[in-house]
Design a protein around this motif. Structure first.
Motif, PDB file in Angstrom:
ATOM      1  N   PRO A 242       0.831  -1.204   0.000  1.00  0.00           N
ATOM      2  CA  PRO A 242       0.000   0.000   0.000  1.00  0.00           C
ATOM      3  C   PRO A 242       0.871   1.262   0.000  1.00  0.00           C
ATOM      4  O   PRO A 242       1.895   1.319   0.684  1.00  0.00           O
ATOM      5  CB  PRO A 242      -0.817  -0.121   1.290  1.00  0.00           C
ATOM      6  N   ARG A 243       0.439   2.241  -0.781  1.00  0.00           N
ATOM      7  CA  ARG A 243       1.256   3.453  -0.918  1.00  0.00           C
ATOM      8  C   ARG A 243       0.911   4.526   0.098  1.00  0.00           C
ATOM      9  O   ARG A 243       1.680   5.435   0.320  1.00  0.00           O
ATOM     10  CB  ARG A 243       1.079   4.025  -2.336  1.00  0.00           C
ATOM     11  N   HIS A 244      -0.268   4.411   0.683  1.00  0.00           N
ATOM     12  CA  HIS A 244      -0.704   5.486   1.581  1.00  0.00           C
ATOM     13  C   HIS A 244      -0.825   4.997   3.027  1.00  0.00           C
ATOM     14  O   HIS A 244      -1.223   3.865   3.269  1.00  0.00           O
ATOM     15  CB  HIS A 244      -2.044   6.043   1.118  1.00  0.00           C
ATOM     16  N   ASP A 245      -0.519   5.902   3.944  1.00  0.00           N
ATOM     17  CA  ASP A 245      -0.627   5.570   5.365  1.00  0.00           C
ATOM     18  C   ASP A 245      -2.030   5.129   5.742  1.00  0.00           C
ATOM     19  O   ASP A 245      -2.200   4.193   6.518  1.00  0.00           O
ATOM     20  CB  ASP A 245      -0.268   6.799   6.212  1.00  0.00           C
ATOM     21  N   ARG A 246      -3.017   5.816   5.176  1.00  0.00           N
ATOM     22  CA  ARG A 246      -4.400   5.488   5.541  1.00  0.00           C
ATOM     23  C   ARG A 246      -4.745   4.064   5.130  1.00  0.00           C
ATOM     24  O   ARG A 246      -5.469   3.365   5.832  1.00  0.00           O
ATOM     25  CB  ARG A 246      -5.373   6.478   4.861  1.00  0.00           C
ATOM     26  N   THR A 247      -4.233   3.644   3.977  1.00  0.00           N
ATOM     27  CA  THR A 247      -4.474   2.265   3.535  1.00  0.00           C
ATOM     28  C   THR A 247      -3.779   1.292   4.475  1.00  0.00           C
ATOM     29  O   THR A 247      -4.364   0.287   4.895  1.00  0.00           O
ATOM     30  CB  THR A 247      -3.943   2.057   2.098  1.00  0.00           C
ATOM     31  N   ARG A 248      -2.542   1.596   4.803  1.00  0.00           N
ATOM     32  CA  ARG A 248      -1.767   0.714   5.699  1.00  0.00           C
ATOM     33  C   ARG A 248      -2.460   0.561   7.045  1.00  0.00           C
ATOM     34  O   ARG A 248      -2.590  -0.540   7.575  1.00  0.00           O
ATOM     35  CB  ARG A 248      -0.360   1.283   5.904  1.00  0.00           C
ATOM     36  N   THR A 249      -2.924   1.693   7.575  1.00  0.00           N
ATOM     37  CA  THR A 249      -3.585   1.662   8.883  1.00  0.00           C
ATOM     38  C   THR A 249      -4.843   0.801   8.823  1.00  0.00           C
ATOM     39  O   THR A 249      -5.081  -0.044   9.691  1.00  0.00           O
ATOM     40  CB  THR A 249      -3.973   3.094   9.317  1.00  0.00           C
ATOM     41  N   PHE A 250      -5.634   0.997   7.757  1.00  0.00           N
ATOM     42  CA  PHE A 250      -6.859   0.213   7.624  1.00  0.00           C
ATOM     43  C   PHE A 250      -6.538  -1.275   7.487  1.00  0.00           C
ATOM     44  O   PHE A 250      -7.121  -2.118   8.173  1.00  0.00           O
ATOM     45  CB  PHE A 250      -7.673   0.693   6.417  1.00  0.00           C
ATOM     46  N   LEU A 251      -5.575  -1.582   6.636  1.00  0.00           N
ATOM     47  CA  LEU A 251      -5.256  -2.996   6.399  1.00  0.00           C
ATOM     48  C   LEU A 251      -4.709  -3.667   7.650  1.00  0.00           C
ATOM     49  O   LEU A 251      -4.988  -4.844   7.901  1.00  0.00           O
ATOM     50  CB  LEU A 251      -4.257  -3.127   5.240  1.00  0.00           C
ATOM     51  N   SER A 252      -3.967  -2.905   8.447  1.00  0.00           N
ATOM     52  CA  SER A 252      -3.412  -3.507   9.659  1.00  0.00           C
ATOM     53  C   SER A 252      -4.529  -3.912  10.617  1.00  0.00           C
ATOM     54  O   SER A 252      -4.355  -4.790  11.453  1.00  0.00           O
ATOM     55  CB  SER A 252      -2.443  -2.539  10.341  1.00  0.00           C
ATOM     56  N   LYS A 253      -5.700  -3.274  10.465  1.00  0.00           N
ATOM     57  CA  LYS A 253      -6.827  -3.621  11.342  1.00  0.00           C
ATOM     58  C   LYS A 253      -7.624  -4.809  10.819  1.00  0.00           C
ATOM     59  O   LYS A 253      -8.255  -5.516  11.597  1.00  0.00           O
ATOM     60  CB  LYS A 253      -7.764  -2.416  11.497  1.00  0.00           C
ATOM     61  N   VAL A 254      -7.658  -4.965   9.498  1.00  0.00           N
ATOM     62  CA  VAL A 254      -8.520  -6.020   8.955  1.00  0.00           C
ATOM     63  C   VAL A 254      -7.778  -7.281   8.541  1.00  0.00           C
ATOM     64  O   VAL A 254      -8.389  -8.336   8.380  1.00  0.00           O
ATOM     65  CB  VAL A 254      -9.380  -5.530   7.759  1.00  0.00           C
ATOM     66  N   LEU A 255      -6.470  -7.172   8.336  1.00  0.00           N
ATOM     67  CA  LEU A 255      -5.737  -8.366   7.871  1.00  0.00           C
ATOM     68  C   LEU A 255      -5.304  -9.252   9.055  1.00  0.00           C
ATOM     69  O   LEU A 255      -5.058  -8.768  10.129  1.00  0.00           O
ATOM     70  CB  LEU A 255      -4.518  -7.961   7.042  1.00  0.00           C
TER      71      LEU A 255
END
Ligand code: ADP
Ligand code: MG
Length: 255
Positions: A242-255
Motif C-alpha cells: 500500500p502506498r498510503h498511510d491510511r491504507t496501511r492503517t486500515f489494512l493492519s486492522k482487517v488483515l
C-alpha cells in the motif's frame, strides 16, 4: 471512450444536507471485471454503490453504465433528469445485493426470484419459472425452491437474493457487504456463488471486508476513506504494497 467501460464514474460528489459524503470519486470498470471496494465504516462505500443505480442522486460529476449516463439525459451540453420510468428501466439492468437479504417473507424462494421479471411482464410465466428454477439450481438451491425465507438459513437467503437479482439479466451486479450479516460458517457458500458468477464473466462491484475474496477474485481493489478513493490497483499491489498511510492503517486492522 466511455463505452469500452461497463462503469465509468467521474468526480462524483454526494452530500446529505451539510454532510459531504462523496468528495470526487472516480471509477472505471471494464466488462467482465470484478472491482472490490474496501474502506472504513462511514467512508461512503454504500452511498457510492447507490449512486451507480441512481438510488441516490449525485450533486456533481457523472456516472455511465455501459456507455449510458445514469439518471440523466444530456442535450445541448445540459443535463436533464430522467423520468421515473426511464430510471426504473435503467435500474433493471443493474442487479443489487445488500447486506440484508430483503426477500419477500410471504413468497417462496421461487416466487421471490420470479417476482420482478413477472412484474415487468415481457415474458410468459412459464419462461420466467424455467429461468428462476435454473438460477436457484445454479446457486445450489434446487431442493429449496418451495421454501419460504423463514425456512432458509441466512446464507441460503442471500443466495436466493443473488438469484433474484440475476433473474433480470443484469449487465452489472453491485454487492454491498453481502456476507457481513452472515454467521461465519455461512460466508463461504455465498462467496462461492459470487466466484462462480465472476468466472462466468459477470461485471461486479463488490463492497466487502472479505480480503481473501478481493485478493482471489478481484481484478482491482479500491480503498475508500473519507469520501475519496485513496488508492486503487491490482489487489496484490494494494494489499501487499500500500502506498498510503491510511491504507496501511486500515489494512493492519482487517488483515
Ligand atoms: P459506508 O458504506 O462506507 O459505511 P455510507 O455510504 O453508508 O458509508 O455512509 C457514509 C456517510 O453518509 C455516513 O456518515 C452516513 O451516516 C451518511 N449517510 C448515508 N446515507 C445517508 C442518508 N440517507 N442521510 C444522511 N446521511 C447519510
Ligand atoms: Mg456500507
Amino acid at each position: 471512450m466511455s463505452d469500452e467501460l461497463m462503469v465509468r464514474a467521474e468526480n462524483v460528489h454526494k452530500s446529505f444536507g451539510p454532510l459531504e459524503v462523496l468528495k470526487g470519486v472516480d471509477l472505471a470498470v471494464r466488462p467482465g471485471e470484478v472491482s472490490c471496494v474496501i474502506g472504513p465504516s462511514g467512508s461512503g462505500k454504500s452511498t457510492f454503490l447507490r449512486c451507480i443505480n441512481h438510488l441516490e442522486k449525485i450533486n456533481a460529476g457523472r456516472i455511465w453504465v455501459d456507455g449510458e449516463l445514469v439518471g440523466y439525459r444530456e442535450r445541448g451540453g445540459k443535463l436533464y433528469e430522467m423520468r421515473e420510468k426511464e430510471v426504473a428501466a435503467q435500474r433493471r439492468s443493474i442487479g443489487m445485493v445488500f447486506q440484508r437479504f430483503n426477500l419477500f417473507p410471504h413468497m417462496t424462494a421461487l416466487e421471490n426470484v420470479m417476482e420482478a421479471p413477472l412484474r415487468v411482464r415481457r415474458e410468459s410465466r412459464a419462461e420466467v419459472r424455467e429461468r428462476a428454477t435454473a438460477l436457484l439450481d445454479r446457486v445450489g438451491l434446487a431442493s429449496k425452491i418451495g421454501n419460504y425465507p423463514g425456512q432458509l438459513s441466512g446464507g441460503q437467503q442471500q443466495r436466493v437474493a443473488i438469484a433474484r437479482a440475476l433473474a433480470m439479466r443484469p449487465k452489472l451486479m453491485l454487492f454491498d457487504e453481502p456476507t457481513s450479516a452472515l454467521d461465519p460458517e455461512l460466508v463461504g457458500e455465498v462467496l462461492d456463488v459470487m466466484k462462480d458468477l465472476a468466472r462466468d464473466g459477470m461485471t461486479m462491484i463488490v463492497v466487502t471486508h472479505e480480503i481473501g475474496f478481493a485478493r482471489e477474485v478481484g481484478d482491482s481493489l479500491i480503498f475508500m476513506d473519507g469520501g475519496v478513493v485513496v488508492e486503487s490497483g491490482a489487489p496484490d499491489e494494494v494489499l501487499g504494497n500500500p502506498r498510503h498511510d491510511r491504507t496501511r492503517t486500515f489494512l493492519s486492522k482487517v488483515l
